[in-house]
Design an enzyme around this catalytic site. Structure first.
Site, PDB file in Angstrom:
ATOM      1  CB  CYS A   3      -0.301   0.191   1.047  1.00 31.83           C
ATOM      2  SG  CYS A   3      -1.763   1.321   1.291  1.00 31.83           S
ATOM      3  CB  CYS A   6       1.005   1.288   4.605  1.00 34.50           C
ATOM      4  SG  CYS A   6      -0.807   0.853   5.294  1.00 34.50           S
ATOM      5  CG  ASP A  29      -3.262  14.298  -4.739  1.00 30.88           C
ATOM      6  OD1 ASP A  29      -3.801  13.842  -3.966  1.00 30.88           O
ATOM      7  OD2 ASP A  29      -2.369  13.966  -5.626  1.00 30.88           O
ATOM      8  CG  HIS A  45      -4.151  -0.284   4.929  1.00 30.73           C
ATOM      9  ND1 HIS A  45      -3.624   0.186   4.111  1.00 30.73           N
ATOM     10  CD2 HIS A  45      -5.198  -0.483   5.097  1.00 30.73           C
ATOM     11  CE1 HIS A  45      -4.268  -0.014   2.715  1.00 30.73           C
ATOM     12  NE2 HIS A  45      -5.504  -0.991   3.637  1.00 30.73           N
ATOM     13  CG  ASN A  86     -13.241  10.739  -4.340  1.00 30.34           C
ATOM     14  OD1 ASN A  86     -14.208  11.426  -4.048  1.00 30.34           O
ATOM     15  ND2 ASN A  86     -11.767  11.013  -5.040  1.00 30.34           N
ATOM     16  CG  HIS A  97      -4.284   3.816   3.031  1.00 31.10           C
ATOM     17  ND1 HIS A  97      -3.084   3.278   4.012  1.00 31.10           N
ATOM     18  CD2 HIS A  97      -4.612   4.758   4.546  1.00 31.10           C
ATOM     19  CE1 HIS A  97      -3.287   3.958   5.124  1.00 31.10           C
ATOM     20  NE2 HIS A  97      -3.620   5.011   5.163  1.00 31.10           N
ATOM     21  CG  HIS A  99      -7.185   9.091   0.492  1.00 34.45           C
ATOM     22  ND1 HIS A  99      -7.469   7.147   0.216  1.00 34.45           N
ATOM     23  CD2 HIS A  99      -7.411   9.770  -0.578  1.00 34.45           C
ATOM     24  CE1 HIS A  99      -8.143   8.104  -0.710  1.00 34.45           C
ATOM     25  NE2 HIS A  99      -7.530   9.010  -1.835  1.00 34.45           N
ATOM     26  CG  HIS A 101      -8.558  13.911  -1.814  1.00 32.92           C
ATOM     27  ND1 HIS A 101      -7.362  14.325  -2.739  1.00 32.92           N
ATOM     28  CD2 HIS A 101      -9.378  12.981  -1.537  1.00 32.92           C
ATOM     29  CE1 HIS A 101      -7.711  12.673  -3.374  1.00 32.92           C
ATOM     30  NE2 HIS A 101      -9.470  12.615  -2.741  1.00 32.92           N
TER      31      HIS A 101
HETATM   32  P1  5GP Z   1      -8.240   8.888  -4.780  1.00 32.07           P
HETATM   33  O1  5GP Z   1      -8.506   9.029  -6.169  1.00 32.07           O
HETATM   34  O2  5GP Z   1      -8.444   7.540  -4.590  1.00 32.07           O
HETATM   35  O3  5GP Z   1      -9.149  10.264  -4.168  1.00 32.07           O
HETATM   36  O4  5GP Z   1      -7.222   9.723  -4.036  1.00 32.07           O
HETATM   37  C1  5GP Z   1      -5.851   9.559  -4.457  1.00 32.07           C
HETATM   38  C2  5GP Z   1      -4.593  10.455  -4.495  1.00 32.07           C
HETATM   39  O5  5GP Z   1      -3.493  10.129  -4.374  1.00 32.07           O
HETATM   40  C3  5GP Z   1      -4.565  11.125  -6.505  1.00 32.07           C
HETATM   41  O6  5GP Z   1      -4.821  12.693  -6.471  1.00 32.07           O
HETATM   42  C4  5GP Z   1      -3.092  11.086  -6.241  1.00 32.07           C
HETATM   43  O7  5GP Z   1      -3.270  11.721  -6.550  1.00 32.07           O
HETATM   44  C5  5GP Z   1      -2.468  10.786  -5.177  1.00 32.07           C
HETATM   45  N1  5GP Z   1      -1.331  10.027  -5.295  1.00 32.07           N
HETATM   46  C6  5GP Z   1      -1.485   8.646  -5.354  1.00 32.07           C
HETATM   47  N2  5GP Z   1      -0.197   8.527  -5.537  1.00 32.07           N
HETATM   48  C7  5GP Z   1       0.461   9.323  -4.953  1.00 32.07           C
HETATM   49  C8  5GP Z   1       1.703   9.384  -4.158  1.00 32.07           C
HETATM   50  O8  5GP Z   1       2.369   8.472  -3.968  1.00 32.07           O
HETATM   51  N3  5GP Z   1       2.557  10.625  -3.545  1.00 32.07           N
HETATM   52  C9  5GP Z   1       1.162  11.474  -3.079  1.00 32.07           C
HETATM   53  N4  5GP Z   1       1.588  12.206  -2.867  1.00 32.07           N
HETATM   54  N5  5GP Z   1       0.229  11.205  -3.898  1.00 32.07           N
HETATM   55  C10 5GP Z   1      -0.513  10.466  -4.453  1.00 32.07           C
HETATM   56 ZN    ZN Z   2      -2.451   1.712   4.143  1.00 36.52          ZN
END
Ligand code: 5GP
Ligand code: ZN
Length: 113
Positions: A3, A6, A29, A45, A86, A97, A99, A101
């Site tokens: 992950c 993680c 992000d 996690h 989301n 995992h 999160h 925003h």
């Molecule tokens: P989701 O689409 O799951 O709500 O959001 C995942 C977010 O994680 C996306 O906005 C994407 O740009 C961000 N993201 C994915 N991988 C990484 C990473 O390795 N580092 C950082 N800082 N953000 C990431």
């Molecule tokens: Zn995780």
């Protein structure tokens, strides 16, 4: 554990961290959608919103107690912002995992979709 969040929480891969405690980490992000786009993440996690329960909800409280601190730090507390999580396929969750925003620094769209 494969992950990505993680790994960020464990410092196995780097992130642009803006806030951290024993239980949570907040970092910028990789693909920002606004001038301020921070992800606030529990270090433990949890897959998604669907998996929040009375056993793990203390960390969720900590995250929500922290939002206004980060907003102040990023200078968007007065201008306003949005907090989004989301969940699942229809919610377009891409990292499994939990999160949150924190998005701001510009006028956001009036629609949530
Ligand atoms: P989701 O689409 O799951 O709500 O959001 C995942 C977010 O994680 C996306 O906005 C994407 O740009 C961000 N993201 C994915 N991988 C990484 C990473 O390795 N580092 C950082 N800082 N953000 C990431
Ligand atoms: Zn995780």
């Amino acid at each position: 554990m494969s992950c990505i969040f993680c790994k960020i929480a464990n410092k196995e891969i780097p992130s642009d961290c803006v806030y951290e405690t024993e239980n949570i980490i907040a970092f910028r992000d990789l693909n920002p959608q606004a001038p301020v786009h921070i992800l606030i993440v529990p270090k433990i996690h949890i897959d998604s919103m669907n998996d929040i329960n009375s056993e793990n909800s203390a960390v969720i409280s900590e995250i929500f107690e922290t939002v206004n601190k980060i907003a102040e730090q990023e200078d968007i507390k007065d201008s306003g912002y949005r907090v989004i999580s989301n969940c699942g396929e229809d919610g377009c969750q891409s990292v499994q995992h939990l999160h949150f925003h924190l998005v701001g620094g510009r006028k956001l769209s009036e629609t949530l979709s």
